[in-house]
Motif scaffolding. Structure first.
Motif, PDB file in Angstrom:
ATOM      1  N   ILE A 350       0.878  -1.164   0.000  1.00 13.76           N
ATOM      2  CA  ILE A 350       0.000   0.000   0.000  1.00 13.76           C
ATOM      3  C   ILE A 350       0.916   1.215   0.000  1.00 13.76           C
ATOM      4  O   ILE A 350       1.701   1.388   0.936  1.00 13.76           O
ATOM      5  CB  ILE A 350      -0.938   0.004   1.218  1.00 13.76           C
ATOM      6  N   LYS A 351       0.815   2.029  -1.039  1.00  9.62           N
ATOM      7  CA  LYS A 351       1.823   3.065  -1.255  1.00  9.62           C
ATOM      8  C   LYS A 351       1.258   4.462  -1.025  1.00  9.62           C
ATOM      9  O   LYS A 351       0.087   4.731  -1.301  1.00  9.62           O
ATOM     10  CB  LYS A 351       2.400   2.943  -2.662  1.00  9.62           C
ATOM     11  N   HIS A 352       2.118   5.328  -0.539  1.00 10.02           N
ATOM     12  CA  HIS A 352       1.773   6.724  -0.314  1.00 10.02           C
ATOM     13  C   HIS A 352       2.901   7.595  -0.866  1.00 10.02           C
ATOM     14  O   HIS A 352       4.078   7.298  -0.663  1.00 10.02           O
ATOM     15  CB  HIS A 352       1.603   7.014   1.179  1.00 10.02           C
ATOM     16  N   ASP A 353       2.511   8.657  -1.554  1.00 12.06           N
ATOM     17  CA  ASP A 353       3.452   9.622  -2.133  1.00 12.06           C
ATOM     18  C   ASP A 353       3.128  10.965  -1.494  1.00 12.06           C
ATOM     19  O   ASP A 353       2.299  11.714  -1.996  1.00 12.06           O
ATOM     20  CB  ASP A 353       3.273   9.647  -3.654  1.00 12.06           C
ATOM     21  N   ILE A 354       3.756  11.238  -0.359  1.00 15.42           N
ATOM     22  CA  ILE A 354       3.333  12.389   0.443  1.00 15.42           C
ATOM     23  C   ILE A 354       4.451  13.422   0.553  1.00 15.42           C
ATOM     24  O   ILE A 354       5.631  13.132   0.305  1.00 15.42           O
ATOM     25  CB  ILE A 354       2.895  11.946   1.852  1.00 15.42           C
ATOM     26  N   SER A 355       4.055  14.626   0.919  1.00 12.47           N
ATOM     27  CA  SER A 355       5.052  15.633   1.284  1.00 12.47           C
ATOM     28  C   SER A 355       4.567  16.369   2.512  1.00 12.47           C
ATOM     29  O   SER A 355       3.362  16.579   2.699  1.00 12.47           O
ATOM     30  CB  SER A 355       5.296  16.622   0.135  1.00 12.47           C
ATOM     31  N   VAL A 356       5.506  16.727   3.360  1.00 15.96           N
ATOM     32  CA  VAL A 356       5.229  17.538   4.547  1.00 15.96           C
ATOM     33  C   VAL A 356       6.331  18.586   4.644  1.00 15.96           C
ATOM     34  O   VAL A 356       7.393  18.448   4.014  1.00 15.96           O
ATOM     35  CB  VAL A 356       5.199  16.680   5.840  1.00 15.96           C
ATOM     36  N   PRO A 357       6.115  19.654   5.419  1.00 15.19           N
ATOM     37  CA  PRO A 357       7.213  20.602   5.630  1.00 15.19           C
ATOM     38  C   PRO A 357       8.444  19.869   6.138  1.00 15.19           C
ATOM     39  O   PRO A 357       8.350  18.932   6.936  1.00 15.19           O
ATOM     40  CB  PRO A 357       6.645  21.560   6.679  1.00 15.19           C
ATOM     41  N   ASN A 391       9.538  15.240   0.350  1.00 14.32           N
ATOM     42  CA  ASN A 391       8.707  14.228  -0.306  1.00 14.32           C
ATOM     43  C   ASN A 391       9.189  12.825   0.063  1.00 14.32           C
ATOM     44  O   ASN A 391      10.332  12.473  -0.189  1.00 14.32           O
ATOM     45  CB  ASN A 391       8.778  14.445  -1.816  1.00 14.32           C
ATOM     46  N   LEU A 392       8.285  12.027   0.674  1.00 15.40           N
ATOM     47  CA  LEU A 392       8.616  10.657   1.041  1.00 15.40           C
ATOM     48  C   LEU A 392       7.682   9.685   0.336  1.00 15.40           C
ATOM     49  O   LEU A 392       6.488   9.936   0.201  1.00 15.40           O
ATOM     50  CB  LEU A 392       8.475  10.452   2.555  1.00 15.40           C
ATOM     51  N   HIS A 393       8.244   8.564  -0.099  1.00 18.57           N
ATOM     52  CA  HIS A 393       7.451   7.435  -0.574  1.00 18.57           C
ATOM     53  C   HIS A 393       7.285   6.508   0.628  1.00 18.57           C
ATOM     54  O   HIS A 393       8.226   5.821   1.033  1.00 18.57           O
ATOM     55  CB  HIS A 393       8.146   6.756  -1.743  1.00 18.57           C
ATOM     56  N   TYR A 394       6.102   6.571   1.206  1.00 14.66           N
ATOM     57  CA  TYR A 394       5.829   5.869   2.459  1.00 14.66           C
ATOM     58  C   TYR A 394       5.000   4.633   2.129  1.00 14.66           C
ATOM     59  O   TYR A 394       3.775   4.646   2.151  1.00 14.66           O
ATOM     60  CB  TYR A 394       5.096   6.804   3.419  1.00 14.66           C
ATOM     61  N   ASN A 395       5.704   3.564   1.792  1.00 12.44           N
ATOM     62  CA  ASN A 395       5.067   2.337   1.311  1.00 12.44           C
ATOM     63  C   ASN A 395       4.979   1.307   2.426  1.00 12.44           C
ATOM     64  O   ASN A 395       5.897   1.184   3.239  1.00 12.44           O
ATOM     65  CB  ASN A 395       5.849   1.758   0.140  1.00 12.44           C
ATOM     66  N   ILE A 396       3.892   0.557   2.424  1.00  9.17           N
ATOM     67  CA  ILE A 396       3.666  -0.442   3.466  1.00  9.17           C
ATOM     68  C   ILE A 396       3.569  -1.817   2.817  1.00  9.17           C
ATOM     69  O   ILE A 396       2.675  -2.067   2.000  1.00  9.17           O
ATOM     70  CB  ILE A 396       2.370  -0.155   4.265  1.00  9.17           C
ATOM     71  N   SER A 397       4.488  -2.713   3.163  1.00 12.74           N
ATOM     72  CA  SER A 397       4.478  -4.071   2.625  1.00 12.74           C
ATOM     73  C   SER A 397       3.681  -4.999   3.539  1.00 12.74           C
ATOM     74  O   SER A 397       3.658  -4.839   4.764  1.00 12.74           O
ATOM     75  CB  SER A 397       5.905  -4.608   2.480  1.00 12.74           C
ATOM     76  N   ALA A 417      -5.393   6.529   7.516  1.00 11.06           N
ATOM     77  CA  ALA A 417      -4.565   6.702   8.706  1.00 11.06           C
ATOM     78  C   ALA A 417      -3.315   7.531   8.402  1.00 11.06           C
ATOM     79  O   ALA A 417      -2.952   8.434   9.162  1.00 11.06           O
ATOM     80  CB  ALA A 417      -4.170   5.333   9.264  1.00 11.06           C
ATOM     81  N   VAL A 418      -2.671   7.222   7.271  1.00  9.18           N
ATOM     82  CA  VAL A 418      -1.451   7.945   6.905  1.00  9.18           C
ATOM     83  C   VAL A 418      -1.777   9.360   6.445  1.00  9.18           C
ATOM     84  O   VAL A 418      -1.141  10.335   6.854  1.00  9.18           O
ATOM     85  CB  VAL A 418      -0.677   7.176   5.807  1.00  9.18           C
ATOM     86  N   HIS A 419      -2.791   9.491   5.613  1.00  8.17           N
ATOM     87  CA  HIS A 419      -3.118  10.807   5.056  1.00  8.17           C
ATOM     88  C   HIS A 419      -3.684  11.761   6.105  1.00  8.17           C
ATOM     89  O   HIS A 419      -3.523  12.982   5.990  1.00  8.17           O
ATOM     90  CB  HIS A 419      -4.088  10.655   3.890  1.00  8.17           C
ATOM     91  N   SER A 430      -0.342  13.981  -2.375  1.00  7.19           N
ATOM     92  CA  SER A 430       0.266  13.628  -3.660  1.00  7.19           C
ATOM     93  C   SER A 430       1.380  14.620  -3.952  1.00  7.19           C
ATOM     94  O   SER A 430       1.126  15.739  -4.388  1.00  7.19           O
ATOM     95  CB  SER A 430      -0.777  13.655  -4.782  1.00  7.19           C
ATOM     96  N   ALA A 431       2.604  14.182  -3.725  1.00  6.56           N
ATOM     97  CA  ALA A 431       3.735  15.080  -3.898  1.00  6.56           C
ATOM     98  C   ALA A 431       4.213  15.138  -5.339  1.00  6.56           C
ATOM     99  O   ALA A 431       4.560  16.208  -5.840  1.00  6.56           O
ATOM    100  CB  ALA A 431       4.890  14.654  -2.985  1.00  6.56           C
ATOM    101  N   GLU A 432       4.245  13.973  -6.031  1.00  6.52           N
ATOM    102  CA  GLU A 432       4.782  13.990  -7.390  1.00  6.52           C
ATOM    103  C   GLU A 432       4.136  12.991  -8.343  1.00  6.52           C
ATOM    104  O   GLU A 432       4.367  13.051  -9.540  1.00  6.52           O
ATOM    105  CB  GLU A 432       6.299  13.768  -7.369  1.00  6.52           C
ATOM    106  N   HIS A 433       3.306  12.095  -7.858  1.00  3.43           N
ATOM    107  CA  HIS A 433       2.711  11.088  -8.738  1.00  3.43           C
ATOM    108  C   HIS A 433       1.399  11.545  -9.358  1.00  3.43           C
ATOM    109  O   HIS A 433       0.943  10.947 -10.326  1.00  3.43           O
ATOM    110  CB  HIS A 433       2.470   9.772  -7.983  1.00  3.43           C
ATOM    111  N   GLY A 434       0.774  12.561  -8.804  1.00  2.22           N
ATOM    112  CA  GLY A 434      -0.492  13.028  -9.319  1.00  2.22           C
ATOM    113  C   GLY A 434      -1.680  12.430  -8.578  1.00  2.22           C
ATOM    114  O   GLY A 434      -1.532  11.756  -7.552  1.00  2.22           O
TER     115      GLY A 434
END
Length: 474
Positions: A350-357, A391-397, A417-419, A430-434
């Protein structure tokens, strides 16, 4: 109101525009164009069109508006959110830009390159290299990703820290509107205050407003020296301290700063043949740092050594290795780029493409781990990404021993939960994947209503017939 399927006569009119050799009608030929790489969004289409000129694109769009036919523009089909594939209705035609693949001009004096949408990213990099220039956009999929798709998704990558994302690298665009009209805005100007900046409406619009057919992109002088270091440290807080130190010492010469957890590195070591860990022992976290100098190789080396010496003296880092040659530097980068492929061998994710300060990255990582454990206690966190730009790719295996179906049933709960943490930290989901199909509903549900309304007004103004990449973004 349901959209009727294009009848045979309409399909024949589309095929006549590009010619039969450039129109795919058989299911086995179409399959690659309706299947996205993660398999999350199965699609169907009766036709794939591969125009070879802007004039053909214009005629296709004019006919699409006339007949109410939905069009899905597609580049290299490397997107990760389902923005580039048709839905499962079979009513949408795929418009492949792969034959629009000419480099129209390289102007070394102006530091620009004008390319058509179907030019592969790696070919742009190679053309710049041959002219003693640098095109800095760099992605794991650069061997197949196309410039039109990069712009439509506002691609980021590993060099955003120093050079910016696709939007910041673009000076002008050529776009075919849904009506078939052509907007020629292929200018090389860095300063232009003549009204609205129209190009930036199309960059990042995911093909929902028009079809980008060409663009003017920035080039840069090639660095005279580049040093790559692999650094071991014990916490995200230490990584943030190292970033602050590195930026203070290097400034714009700090061209990459990638954060990598031990879990993703262990996956690479396990599944990628002949992998060599750069350091003698494992650490909880790693930084892949790149220093570039416009003066000399010696200057880049000296600056890299200065930063690491100060970091070691301050006990910010535990160990570090500087690449001894170009091949070793390439090997360090190969470890970073192999993470996504290596993760696939560990089952569903389950993948997340997020950005935070930037200052919130340690807090996000801590709170994210707690949130993941609350949804799936044995899930494995695969955290890596472009720390230098937040920008982090916060993926959950999936947990070891759990089935993929059981884990993927948690997709919505895990995303929420992550968002929720991302939004609490004033970040982006969505930091860079759209947005594509994957995050469309969440964007609509959580973005400010005024923002969604404005986006819908823009969409309606450009595409009143609603034929451009429907069901994506908004």
């Amino acid at each position: 109101m349901d959209t009727p399927a294009p009848d045979l006569t309409v399909l024949e009119r589309f095929i006549a525009i590009v010619g039969a050799p450039h129109a795919l009608c058989q299911a086995e030929d179409i399959e690659a164009y309706v299947t996205e790489r993660r398999g999350l969004f199965p699609g169907r289409s009766a036709l794939v069109l591969k125009p070879g000129t802007v004039e053909e694109v214009s005629r296709i769009m004019a006919l699409a508006t006339e007949t109410g036919t939905r069009i899905v523009p597609q580049g290299g089909n490397t997107g990760l959110v389902g923005g580039q594939v048709p839905d499962n209705s079979g009513l949408e035609i795929v418009l492949s830009l792969s034959r629009l693949n000419r480099i129209r001009e390289l102007d070394a004096l102006s530091n620009t390159i004008t390319v058509e949408a179907g030019v592969i990213l790696e070919d742009v990099q190679r053309a710049a290299e041959q002219a003693d220039r640098l095109f800095p956009l760099s992605l794991a999929s650069q061997g197949t990703a196309q410039i039109g798709g990069n712009l439509s998704s506002n691609a980021g990558g590993t060099a955003v820290l120093a050079y910016g994302n696709a939007r910041e690298l673009c000076l002008g665009v050529e776009v075919v509107l849904p009506t078939g009209e052509v907007l020629d805005d292929l200018r090389k100007l860095k300063k232009d205050n003549t009204g609205y900046d129209l190009k930036n409406l199309f960059v990042g619009a995911e093909g929902t407003l028009g079809v980008i057919t060409a663009a003017v992109m920035k080039l840069f002088p090639k660095p005279k020296g580049v040093e790559v270091a692999w650094i071991g440290l014990e916490s995200p807080e230490a990584a943030l301290s190292l970033f602050t130190l590195s930026l203070d010492r290097a400034g714009s010469s700090l061209t990459a700063f990638e954060l990598i957890g031990e879990m993703p590195l262990s996956f690479v070591a396990k599944h990628v043949p002949a992998t060599q860990r750069p350091l003698a022992q494992p650490y909880l976290w790693y930084i892949l740092m790149e220093i570039s100098s416009g003066r000399s190789a010696a200057d880049a080396r000296s600056l890299c050594e200065e930063i690491l010496a100060a970091a070691l003296e301050s006990a910010i880092v535990a160990d570090a290795a500087i690449a001894q040659n170009m091949a070793q530097g390439t090997a360090f980068w190969a470890l970073r780029e192999a993470i996504s492929d290596a993760q696939r061998f560990e089952g569903a994710s389950i993948k997340h493409d997020i950005s935070v300060p930037l200052a919130s990255i340690p807090e996000f990582i801590q709170r994210g781990a707690e949130a993941v454990a609350g949804v799936s206690p044995q899930a494995r966190i695969v955290c890596f990404g472009h720390m230098g730009d937040g920008n982090l790719h916060y993926n959950i295996s999936q947990p070891v021993g759990e089935t993929a179906d059981a884990f993927l049933a948690l997709y919505r709960a895990m995303n929420q939960a992550v968002h929720d943490i991302v939004r609490a930290l004033n970040g982006s989901i969505s930091a860079e994947h759209g947005i594509g199909q994957l995050k469309r509903d969440e964007l609509i549900a959580t973005a400010p209503p005024v923002a969604i309304d404005l986006m819908r007004r823009v969409k309606k103004a450009f595409d009143p017939a609603g034929i451009m990449n429907p069901g994506k973004l908004i």
